[in-house]
Motif scaffolding. Structure first.
Motif, PDB file in Angstrom:
ATOM      1  N   ALA A 152      26.672  21.251 101.041  1.00  0.00           N
ATOM      2  CA  ALA A 152      27.149  22.159 102.093  1.00  0.00           C
ATOM      3  C   ALA A 152      28.419  22.863 101.627  1.00  0.00           C
ATOM      4  N   ASN A 153      29.291  22.109 100.974  1.00  0.00           N
ATOM      5  CA  ASN A 153      30.554  22.673 100.497  1.00  0.00           C
ATOM      6  C   ASN A 153      30.301  23.780  99.473  1.00  0.00           C
ATOM      7  N   GLU A 154      29.356  23.507  98.560  1.00  0.00           N
ATOM      8  CA  GLU A 154      29.011  24.532  97.561  1.00  0.00           C
ATOM      9  C   GLU A 154      28.552  25.801  98.252  1.00  0.00           C
ATOM     10  N   GLN A 155      27.730  25.600  99.282  1.00  0.00           N
ATOM     11  CA  GLN A 155      27.172  26.744  99.996  1.00  0.00           C
ATOM     12  C   GLN A 155      28.283  27.539 100.669  1.00  0.00           C
ATOM     13  N   LEU A 156      29.210  26.791 101.299  1.00  0.00           N
ATOM     14  CA  LEU A 156      30.341  27.447 101.967  1.00  0.00           C
ATOM     15  C   LEU A 156      31.168  28.248 100.967  1.00  0.00           C
ATOM     16  N   LYS A 157      31.422  27.647  99.820  1.00  0.00           N
ATOM     17  CA  LYS A 157      32.212  28.341  98.800  1.00  0.00           C
ATOM     18  C   LYS A 157      31.523  29.637  98.396  1.00  0.00           C
ATOM     19  N   GLU A 158      30.204  29.538  98.226  1.00  0.00           N
ATOM     20  CA  GLU A 158      29.434  30.706  97.815  1.00  0.00           C
ATOM     21  C   GLU A 158      29.534  31.790  98.882  1.00  0.00           C
ATOM     22  N   LEU A 191      25.444   6.358 102.599  1.00  0.00           N
ATOM     23  CA  LEU A 191      26.693   7.074 102.350  1.00  0.00           C
ATOM     24  C   LEU A 191      26.543   8.025 101.171  1.00  0.00           C
ATOM     25  N   GLN A 192      25.912   7.532 100.136  1.00  0.00           N
ATOM     26  CA  GLN A 192      25.718   8.355  98.949  1.00  0.00           C
ATOM     27  C   GLN A 192      24.945   9.618  99.317  1.00  0.00           C
ATOM     28  N   ALA A 193      23.890   9.421 100.140  1.00  0.00           N
ATOM     29  CA  ALA A 193      23.077  10.570 100.540  1.00  0.00           C
ATOM     30  C   ALA A 193      23.922  11.555 101.333  1.00  0.00           C
ATOM     31  N   ALA A 194      24.757  11.003 102.260  1.00  0.00           N
ATOM     32  CA  ALA A 194      25.593  11.874 103.084  1.00  0.00           C
ATOM     33  C   ALA A 194      26.567  12.653 102.203  1.00  0.00           C
ATOM     34  N   THR A 195      27.155  11.951 101.236  1.00  0.00           N
ATOM     35  CA  THR A 195      28.096  12.611 100.332  1.00  0.00           C
ATOM     36  C   THR A 195      27.425  13.758  99.597  1.00  0.00           C
ATOM     37  N   ASP A 196      26.227  13.483  99.113  1.00  0.00           N
ATOM     38  CA  ASP A 196      25.511  14.544  98.395  1.00  0.00           C
ATOM     39  C   ASP A 196      25.289  15.750  99.284  1.00  0.00           C
ATOM     40  N   GLU A 197      24.927  15.458 100.543  1.00  0.00           N
ATOM     41  CA  GLU A 197      24.645  16.542 101.475  1.00  0.00           C
ATOM     42  C   GLU A 197      25.911  17.366 101.708  1.00  0.00           C
ATOM     43  N   LEU A 198      27.018  16.624 101.923  1.00  0.00           N
ATOM     44  CA  LEU A 198      28.290  17.313 102.151  1.00  0.00           C
ATOM     45  C   LEU A 198      28.662  18.180 100.955  1.00  0.00           C
ATOM     46  N   ARG A 199      28.448  17.629  99.767  1.00  0.00           N
ATOM     47  CA  ARG A 199      28.802  18.381  98.566  1.00  0.00           C
ATOM     48  C   ARG A 199      28.001  19.674  98.511  1.00  0.00           C
TER      49      ARG A 199
END
Lengths: 922, 65
Positions: A673-679, A663-671
């Motif tokens: 991805a989110n940063e990338q989307l924001k950018e 779960l921790q790994a998935a959360t990191d990945e999502l985070r």
């Protein structure tokens, strides 16, 4: 010859020094500033392995067997290489369950059995009392030698009466010392800091003394190692000592001796005492792993030189080689060195005797006397409230008894074979503990009966093949049974059992006793499955590293108990104050203020039992605890269920941990991805504002000129035409911009259409330069074209590549200075790539913009000097080049122009066709 | 260190020692010859022993850091 008074006073002084060291050690331990809590002291205390048998006996062995004294020390070196696997586990088990002797270890492992503990204690006593006798003999004959009570061969003459015999007094003195520092008080962990400090000190003394004698013989009496060995070589009798064969042994015997020593260094009672019981910190074992073998190496370097030196100087057979360490200095007038050598031997003997008797007294008290006392119903019913005094008295009595037994054996045996050979015989006795100990630490299936059968079988065969023959050779038994076998049966000959020949007596005995031991242990163990008690103890021992310190053992207990029963019980054996202290500490760890508030749960019962085990042994502790609490015995099934539950809980928690990690790994990945989307979102906003800004500029001017034309009909024709011209060009720019934005969007989204054909870049570059020639002429710039004779064909979209070239050329045209511009266009190929460079002599690009000019709407130059253009040309070109797998970049420094270059990879096989084309042209 | 590399290295050192101090490797040096003026077997056993101790020391002291 020295005076007896001098030797006695020196010996006394030495023992007093030993008392002082031990006293100091104990004092410091009480103050909490232990002097033995370091790996050096620990390793030195392990050197109690080197007894008088080493100190005097090694030279004797070397004199008759050459290098054959070495396996006794190579074995421990090998054994200690594995210490981090085996001894560490023993230390952890002993500390966790308060185990204080080998007997207790084995008894506790196989279901806390009294019978087993008693058997181990008997084997240990029988096997080591003669060894203690040997130490006393060493002191006694050393003393006799120094004062001159010896025959021509330097064999000591013993005093006639027992009461005149100084050895008796030495034995009593040692008993006093051992009682003082071995049983000062009852400690639940059975540790003796002062004693260990004294032992470490003795190890230093014996090493120094032996090295001093070695140096004297090697460099004082001879001219160094080379001289001794050269002279020994010259002697045909001595040369035989330099090979294994010549010294009368076989490789099998060598292996057996190494194995025997390897087992002894772990299972000798005194070694177990210093290595396991007296261990302060597990980490000390780490350094001892090499320091102890290094000590053994150091003390053995001079053994062969002393032996050879003695043989060369005295001649063979003239003097007992066992006395060379003393006689060599003595005969050559070095009285003080001889005295030092005697003190060294004294320290080797006393060290062994002290530790061995302490270890044996613990066994005798906890595993022989206590079980018998507990059987007396009178005793059980608590006649006296405090039994600590009784316990101490038993220990002290046991020490005295063991030492006196040793003395009696010494008196009876004298010079007999049984005493001389006891070193190895003793080793073979303690080796019998190995299967039950090692099996118990690594195999869950061993049962009480299995261990009993193994030990009994091994001990029996040891007695028959080694001990009885040694008695027979001493003349105490009829030697006929040695030669013809028991009852005259040849296959029962003790040193050729079942007709086995070709082995020396030690290897022979080791083989048969171990075969019987391991065989009985395994076979009897697998006859039935372990009981609940055995299974739970097996789990505690085998998995000691996997469990928490106290959490698990408690779960193997079911029943009910009262604090008011347990506390007095422990106090009976440990003393009221100690028991209260221990219970108070326990209460604190449980977060309870008073002992009375403690819940008498399984944990407390286990705690009390462990405390007791330290004082009276685990088997007796079990009996005592079960006498005051009501408990349900656990069957094997229940133990197994508890274990299963525990392992299931472990498995679940393991799964949970894994899931949470995932779960921790998935959360990191999502985070991420989110940063990338924001950018990307921000880039899109930037893009939109840039586009609208760029669109507004031409629109504004179109609108301004249109309004002027609309509002003012009086504008003359020339002016009108100029305005309309501007409007047309701005509209064209607008169209171009919109086209490029669309183009860019298409390429980026991957919807662009590519029409790939084979392109000759030479033609393409020429064509592009031709197309832009007018542009350069308008700026007054010169174009220099440098093309190779032939280049390979490139598979790409022709129009797109033209677009790239035109973009780079028009960029160059924009930036070159008016009138004096020079643009160089070069095409090269090599390394499977085509390269195009477009160099101008414009103002250049500052390094900070070099990276951004390939971004959308980021033109070079500042706002004012910014030339016409959409700011999309370079980004589009870059996209196109990258689409074909190439790279586009710029090299520039301000004031020296800029060079835009791109490379495109040639398709597979294109390089050869290029070479072919080249050849054709040449 | 118990489960780690150092433990495996110590087992390897043990196996190497067992090999060096037993037949047949031992028999290679079991001859009536000299090395540096000292008996070959004597020199060999002590040298191998010292090297083994040095090896063990290296393993455990390295692991201590």
């Amino acid at each position: 010859m020295l005076s007896g008074g001098l030797i006695v006073s020196v010996s006394f002084a030495y023992l007093l020094l030993l008392f002082a060291v031990a006293y100091f050690g104990d004092r410091r331990a009480d103050q909490g500033r232990s002097i033995i809590a370091n790996p050096w002291t620990y390793a030195l205390s392990l050197a109690v392995y080197c007894t008088a048998w080493t100190y005097f006996g090694s030279v004797g062995r070397a004199a008759s067997g050459g290098v054959w004294f070495l396996p006794i020390y190579l074995g421990p070196t090998l054994g200690f290489a594995l210490s981090w696997l085996v001894i560490l586990k023993m230390i952890r088990i002993a500390k966790t369950y308060r185990i204080t002797s080998i007997a207790d270890f084995i008894a506790s492992r196989y279901g806390k059995s009294h019978l087993l503990g008693g058997l181990v204690s008997i084997i240990a006593v029988v096997g080591t009392v003669p060894y203690i006798a040997l130490q006393l003999k060493a002191i006694s004959s050393g003393y006799a030698l120094l004062i001159g009570e010896h025959d021509a061969a330097y064999r000591s003459i013993h005093a006639g009466s027992w009461l005149q015999d100084s050895t008796l007094y030495i034995a009593l003195l040692l008993a006093v010392f051992t009682v003082l520092f071995g049983t000062r008080h009852l400690d639940a962990t059975e540790r003796h800091e002062g004693m260990v400090a004294a032992i470490a000190f003795e190890s230093v003394v014996k090493l120094v003394a032996f090295l001093a004698v070695g140096l004297f013989v090697t460099y004082g009496l001879f001219d160094g190692f080379g001289d001794i060995f050269a002279r020994a070589y010259a002697d045909a009798d001595l040369a035989g000592l330099f090979t294994l064969d010549g010294a009368g042994g076989s490789y099998g015997g060598w292996f057996a001796l190494t194995l025997l020593a390897m087992l002894s260094v772990i299972f000798l009672p005194r070694q177990f005492q210093v290595t396991v019981v007296e261990n302060v910190n597990e980490q000390h074992l780490r350094r001892a792993t090499w320091l102890f073998p290094a000590y053994l190496l150091a003390i053995n370097v001079f053994v062969l030189p002393i032996a050879l030196g003695g043989l060369l100087l005295f001649g063979q057979g003239a003097v007992d080689p066992d006395t060379f360490v003393l006689t060599l200095p003595l005969v050559h007038g070095q009285k003080w060195l001889a005295l030092l050598a005697f003190v060294g031997g004294l320290s080797a003997s006393t060290g062994m005797v002290i530790v061995e008797t302490i270890a044996l007294s613990t066994m005798v008290c906890n595993d022989l006397v206590m079980p018998l006392l507990l059987r007396l119903s009178r005793f059980k019913q608590a006649a006296s409230p405090d039994l600590t005094g009784l316990l101490l008295a038993i220990r002290r009595g046991a020490i005295l008894l063991v030492l006196l037994l040793g003395y009696v054996y010494f008196r009876l045996a004298g010079e007999a074979y049984a005493l001389v050979a006891i070193g190895l015989i003793s080793f073979a006795a303690v080796a019998q503990f190995a299967p039950a100990m090692l099996g118990g630490m690594y195999w869950r299936g061993g049962t009480r009966e299995g261990a009993l059968a193994g030990l009994a079988g091994g001990f029996l065969l040891w007695t028959y093949t080694l001990l009885l023959p040694s008695f027979a050779k001493s003349g105490w038994l009829d030697p006929a049974f040695l030669e013809h076998g028991l009852f005259g049966l040849a296959w029962l000959k003790p040193e050729q059992l079942f007709g086995l020949q070709g082995l020396d007596n030690i290897s022979h005995a080791l083989f048969w006793s171990m075969a019987a031991n391991i065989g009985c242990y395994v076979l009897v163990s697998v006859l039935r499955s372990p009981t609940g008690q055995e299974a739970s103890q097996a789990t505690l021992f085998v998995d000691v590293f996997r469990r928490g310190q106290t959490a698990m053992p408690a779960s193997f207990w079911r029943g009910s108990a009262e604090v008011s029963d347990l506390l007095p019980l422990v106090a009976r054996f440990l003393g009221t104050r100690r028991a209260m202290d221990a219970f108070n500490d326990y209460a604190r760890t449980r977060g309870v203020a008073h002992v009375q508030e403690l819940k008498a749960d399984a944990g407390l019962v286990h705690f009390a039992e462990t405390l007791l085990a330290g004082a009276i042994g685990s088997a007796s502790a079990r009996v005592m605890v079960s006498s005051v609490v009501q408990e349900e015995p656990l069957g094997l099934d229940e133990v197994m269920n508890i274990l299963d539950e525990a392992s299931q809980v472990r498995a679940y928690s393991h799964q949970l941990e894994e899931k949470s990690r995932a779960l921790q790994a998935a959360t990191d990945e999502l985070r991420r991805a989110n940063e990338q989307l924001k950018e990307l979102d921000r880039l899109k906003d930037d893009f939109m504002s840039s586009v609208t800004h760029e669109l507004r500029t031409p629109l504004t001017s179109i609108r301004a000129f249109s309004e002027m034309l609309h509002d003012d009909p009086r504008i003359d024709l020339a002016e009108r035409t100029r305005f309309l011209g501007i409007i047309v060009s701005e509209t064209a720019r607008l169209t171009r911009l919109v086209n490029q934005v669309l183009d860019m969007a298409k390429i980026e989204s991957g919807h662009a259409e590519w029409h790939n054909t084979d392109i000759d870049m030479r033609q393409l570059v020429e064509h592009a330069v031709g197309t832009t020639a007018q542009l350069f002429r308008d700026r007054g710039a010169a174009v220099e074209l440098s093309l190779p004779d032939a280049v390979p064909l490139l598979r790409a979209d022709h129009d797109r590549m033209v677009q790239v070239m035109l973009n780079l050329l028009s960029n160059a045209a924009k930036f070159v200075p008016a009138g004096e511009g020079r643009v160089k266009v070069a095409l090269t190929h090599g390394g499977g790539e085509l390269r195009v460079d477009v160099a101008d002599n414009g103002p250049g690009i500052p390094p900070e913009s070099a990276a951004v000019i390939f971004e959308k709407f980021r033109q070079g130059g500042d706002q004012r000097s910014r030339p016409q253009g959409t700011g999309l040309g370079l980004p589009i070109s870059k996209q196109i080049v990258e689409h074909f797998g190439g790279r586009l970049w710029v090299t520039s420094s301000p004031g020296e122009g800029a060079t835009f270059s791109f490379v495109l990879p040639l398709a597979e096989g294109a390089a050869e066709s290029a070479a072919a084309a080249h050849n054709e042209i040449e | 260190m118990r489960r780690g590399l150092a433990g495996q290295r110590l087992v390897a050192a043990f196996l190497a020692g067992t090999l060096l101090f037993n037949y047949p490797v031992l028999s290679l040096f079991d001859r009536l010859e000299t090395a540096f003026g000292l008996p070959l077997l004597y020199v060999y056993v002590f040298a191998a022993w010292a090297v083994l101790i040095a090896l063990i020391a290296w393993v455990v002291e390295r692991g201590a850091r």
